[in-house]
Design an enzyme around this catalytic site. Sequence first.
Site, PDB file in Angstrom:
ATOM      1  N   ASP A 183       5.445  14.669  13.929  1.00 37.99           N
ATOM      2  CA  ASP A 183       5.542  14.568  12.462  1.00 37.99           C
ATOM      3  C   ASP A 183       4.158  14.727  11.834  1.00 37.99           C
ATOM      4  O   ASP A 183       3.721  13.908  11.030  1.00 37.99           O
ATOM      5  CB  ASP A 183       6.188  13.239  12.063  1.00 37.99           C
ATOM      6  CG  ASP A 183       6.741  13.269  10.634  1.00 37.99           C
ATOM      7  OD1 ASP A 183       6.880  14.378  10.069  1.00 37.99           O
ATOM      8  OD2 ASP A 183       7.046  12.191  10.093  1.00 37.99           O
TER       9      ASP A 183
ATOM     10  N   GLY B 168       6.747   3.407   4.531  1.00 44.62           N
ATOM     11  CA  GLY B 168       7.047   4.404   5.550  1.00 44.62           C
ATOM     12  C   GLY B 168       8.496   4.319   5.949  1.00 44.62           C
ATOM     13  O   GLY B 168       9.283   3.597   5.333  1.00 44.62           O
TER      14      GLY B 168
ATOM     15  N   LEU C 188       0.831  -1.197   0.000  1.00 42.35           N
ATOM     16  CA  LEU C 188       0.000   0.000   0.000  1.00 42.35           C
ATOM     17  C   LEU C 188       0.861   1.240   0.000  1.00 42.35           C
ATOM     18  O   LEU C 188       0.483   2.280  -0.510  1.00 42.35           O
ATOM     19  CB  LEU C 188      -0.893   0.016   1.243  1.00 42.35           C
ATOM     20  CG  LEU C 188      -1.959  -1.058   1.343  1.00 42.35           C
ATOM     21  CD1 LEU C 188      -2.692  -0.947   2.653  1.00 42.35           C
ATOM     22  CD2 LEU C 188      -2.932  -0.908   0.183  1.00 42.35           C
TER      23      LEU C 188
END
Length: 928
Positions: A713, A595, A592
Site C-alpha cells: 500500500d 487509518g 492526528l
Amino acid sequence: MAAMPWLLLLCVAASGTLQARAQPDSKGFISIDCGLSGERGYVDETTKISFVPDAGFTDAGTNHNISAEYVTPSMAKSWYNVRSFAGTSAGTRSCYTLRSLVSGLKYIIRAKFKYGNYDGLDRKPIFDLHIGVNYWTTVNVSDPETVTWEEAIVVVPDDFVQVCLVNIGAGTPFISGLDLRPLKRKLYPQVTAEQGLVLFKRLNFGVTNAATFFDTVTWGTISTTSKVEHDVNKDIFEAPTAVLQTAIRPRNASGNLDFNWRLEPTPNDPSPGCIFILHFAELQVLPSKAVRELNVVLNDKPLYTSGFMPVHLYDSTAYNSIPFRHSGYNLSIKATANSTLPPIINAFEIFSVIPTTNLGTDSQDVSAIMEIKAKYQVKKNWVGDPCLPKTMAWDRLTCSYPPGSPTRITSVNLSSSGLDGDISSALANLKTVQYLDLSNNNLTGSIPDALSQLPSLTFLDVSGNQLNGSIPSRLLKRIRDDSLDLRYGNNPNLCTNSNSCQLPAKKNNKLAIYIVVPAVLAVIVSVILLLFCVLKRKKRSMNNSVTRRKEMITTYPPGNNVCTDSSLQRLENRRFTYKELEMITNNFQRVLGRGGFGYVYDGFLEDGTQVAVKLRSHSSHQGVKEFLAEAQILTRIHHKNLVSMIGYCKDGEYMALVYKYMSEGTLQEHIEVGSNHNASRLSWTERLRIALESAQGLEYLHKGCNPPLIHRDVKATNILLNARLEARIADFGLSKAFDDSNDTHVSTNTLVGTPGYVDPEYQATMQPTTKSDVYSFGVVLLELVTGKPAILREPVPVSIIQWARERLARGNIEDVVDSQILGGYDVNSVWKVADIALKCTAQMSTHRPTMTDVVMQLQECIELEKARGGDDITSDRFLSGNSGENPNLSYDAYTTNQSTNVSQNNSTFEMEHNFKRLPTMDTGPSAR
Ligand SMILES: *[C@@H]1O[C@H](CO)[C@@H](O)[C@H](O)[C@H]1NC(C)=O
Ligand SMILES: *[C@@H]1O[C@H](CO)[C@@H](O)[C@H](O)[C@H]1NC(C)=O
Ligand SMILES: *[C@@H]1O[C@H](CO)[C@@H](O)[C@H](O)[C@H]1NC(C)=O
Ligand SMILES: *[C@@H]1O[C@H](CO)[C@@H](O)[C@H](O)[C@H]1NC(C)=O
Ligand SMILES: *[C@@H]1O[C@H](CO)[C@@H](O)[C@H](O)[C@H]1NC(C)=O
Ligand SMILES: *[C@@H]1O[C@H](CO)[C@@H](O)[C@H](O)[C@H]1NC(C)=O
C-alpha cells in the site's frame, strides 16, 4: 446561589410536577439528608418534605455531624450532618445512585453543601460535581457557615442517574443534601438530551427577606394579593403565583433596572452559554392615561424591536432559546419613550448551559454490573459509570467504545477477588462480554447454563473455586465448536470424570499451548494468528491443525530477526498498558488522523518525546489481522526510512502501536494543492530527497528482509515527514512476506491497496510482488513531479500515469511539472525523475526497475540538482521546513475549531429571532 429557590415552592405547591412512579415518594421526589445516621427519615416541619437517610443511595464515605459552633436553632435538620468522602484521591469519584426514574424525562437535581467544619480541620474543599458522565459544576466552599446550592435541570437518559463528587485534589468532597424532582416535559424547552441548564441565579423580586441581589436603595417594591394567572397550556416555566405577586421598579421614575453578571469559565467551556428567563406581570391597576411599556436591553442592544406592556395579573415571559455567549452581561430593563411609568420585573432566572452529550455505558450492562458489584461487595474503584469517563473506568473491566453507539463492557476480570456465594446470574446479562475471569475465588454452586447464551463470550475461567455439579452441555457444545475457551480446573467437587462432563481432547491441546507460550509480543501474535487459522479451518482434523501451526510459525518465526539490521542497532520495544496510553495521550484528546484500523492520537512520553499512538478500533476483524501484521513486522524491522515503533500495547482487548511523532504529517499534505494550507510548499530539492529516502525504505523491505516484505500500500499518505522533512514509510498493516526463492507466493484472495496506485499485474493475478510496490512508488514519483493526485478528476477521472504519459510523449516537461514547486529546478533532473516514474509504472512487471535501481537513479538526480548552481540541500531544508520547528502548527486540520465568540457577532435581528416571549400585545392574554 442562595437566592430564593422558587422551584422548590413550585414543586411542593403547584402539583406542576409529574405523577411519576412512586419511588421513593408518591410525587416522584427524592430528598436525601446526606450523612443522616440510622435508617429512619423524617418530615421537615417547615416544608413538609420527607427526607430519607443516604445509606441506600451510596456505598462510599462516612457520616459526620457539623461542628456545634455552626449549628443554629433555626437551621433545618438536613444541615446538621454531612457525608464525607475522605480517603479518596485526586481524579476519583464518589457517587449517589438515584433509581426508579423515568428514562427521557426532565429532572431538577439539587445538591446542597454546608461545611460547618465537620472534620475539625477547617479545610474548605473545592471539588467537581458530575451528573452521570457529564461535568456539572465545581463546588467551591468558601466559608464554613454559608450554604451552597447547586441546581441543574437535565434530561435523564436512563431509569437511574448518578450524581458524583469528583475529588480534584483540592480537599475532601462532602455533601449535605441531595434532591431530585421530576418536571413536566414541556417545561424548560432549552433542556434537551444534549443540553442541561445549571442555575446561576434565581431572583424573586420584591420579597423582603431576599437579601442578595436586592438593592432597596434604588429599587422599590410593588405587590398584590390577587392571583397572577398564566396560560395553562402555553406556560413553559410555570413560576408560582407567590413569586409573581411581588415585583420591583426603580425608585427614580426615569431610571432603569440594571443587572450585570459574568459566567465563570468551566474546565470544558471557556465561555459557557447563558440562558435567562424574565417574568413580567403588571400588579397595579393603571390610571386611564398611564402606560407601562418596557424593553429588555442586553449589552446595549434592545432585544425587541418595539417595547411591550406587561399585562395586569398575567405572567409574560421573556427568554432566549439559543444560549448567548458573551464575556459579560449588562442587562437593563428600560421604559420606552411612550411609557409614562417606570419598568418593572417580577422574577428572573439565569442559567449556564452544560453539554450532556456524553452518554453512559449501555444501561443493561450498568444494571448487570451494579448487581454483580452489590452481590460480591466489590469495592475497588467501582463507583459511578463502569466505563466512563475513561480515566475513571472501573478496574478489572474493559469496555469498548464504538463511535455512535453505547459503550459496552467486554471483559470482567474478578480473579482472586475473594468472591463467595454462587455465580451471579447477572453475569449472563452482560451481553457483549467476551472475557470473563472468576478464577481463584470461593464460588460455590454450579456453573449457570445462562453463560452459554452469551454470544460474544470466548474466554471463561472458573478454575480455583468450590464449584460443583457438571458443566452445562451447551457450554460443552461451545467448547467443541471452538467458540469458547473454558478453564475449570481446581474445583474439587466439579464433576469432570463422567463422560458428560469430559472436555474434548482437542481443547486440552489448545490449553497446553496457552500455557507454554512465553509472553513476548511476537509469540502472542503468532498464537493469535494460529488461532485465527485454527478457527477458520476447524473442520479439519486435529492432527492437521498441529502441522498447520508449525507452518504458521515458520512463516513468521517469533523473535527471529529475518530482516538485516542495516546500519542501525536494534531497538528495544517497550510495552505499554492501556492506562499508560491514556496518560500519554491525555485521555486520547487530540486526533492526528485516522487509518484503516482506527484513530491515531497525539501524545507525549514521560520524557517529553512526542509520539503518535495508533489505537486499534474494535470494529473490524480485518483490522485485527492488519494490526497484528503491522505490530509483528515492526518488531522485526528497523531502518531510518521506515516509521519507527517505540512500543506497543496489548492490554486485554486493547491493541495500540506507539510511533515516533512525525510533525510534518504525510507527504500527501505537502504536494496536493490546497490540502493543507500550513504545509510548506516543497522545493524540487526537497522532493528529490523525499523520493530517495522513501525509495531507500522500500529497498530495505525488498532487499534487507528475507523473505522480502511487500508493503502493498505504497502511496503519498503512507509516507510521513518529520520536522526536518525526512521521509519514512508507514503503515505496514497490509504488508506480506514474499518468498522469491521458493516461488511460494503469498496468496490472498482479496486485492489490497489504494485505487490509483495498484499494480495492474497484481490486480490480474492476485499475486503481489516486490514490483507491485515499484509500480505504486512510480505513482508517488509522478505526484512529486506534477503536484497532482494519483487519479485526476478533470473532466473525467484519469490516472496520473496516463495523463503524464500523454504529455511527456509530446516532449514538453513544462506541461506536467508542478507550477507550485518552490524556486527553480534542473530540467534534466526533473526529466530523469519523470522517466524513472514511467519505467516504474510499466504495464509488465518485468519491464520495471527494482527498488535498488530506483535508488541509484534518484541519487544521480540529486547529483544533477546539486550541480545546478550548488544549491545546498541542507540549508534549503531548514529554510522551508519552518513549520516543522513548531509541531503545533501541523495537523491543524484535526484540531478543534476554537471559535467561541461567534454569537457575539449576532445582529439584533438574530437575537430577536432567538429571544421569544409569550404573546402579550399581539394577541393579548387568552380568555380565562
Ligand atoms: C450526630 O449526632 C446525632 C444526634 O446528636 C447522633 O445520634 C449521631 O451519632 C452523631 N453522628 C456522628 C457521626 O457523630
Ligand atoms: C474559591 O473561592 C475563593 C473565595 O471566594 C476564591 O478566592 C477562589 O479563587 C475560588 N477558587 C476556585 C478554584 O474557584
Ligand atoms: C433619575 O434618573 C435619571 C436618568 O438616569 C437621572 O438623569 C436623574 O438624575 C435621576 N434622578 C435622581 C433623583 O437620581
Ligand atoms: C457592562 O457595563 C460595564 C460598566 O458600565 C462596562 O465596563 C462593561 O464593558 C459592560 N460589559 C459589556 C459586555 O458590555
Ligand atoms: C409610541 O406610540 C405611538 C402611537 O401610539 C406609536 O406610533 C409609536 O411607534 C410609539 N413609539 C414607540 C417607541 O413605541
Ligand atoms: C475461601 O474461604 C475460606 C474460609 O471461608 C478462606 O480461608 C479462604 O482464604 C478463601 N479462599 C479464597 C481464595 O478466597
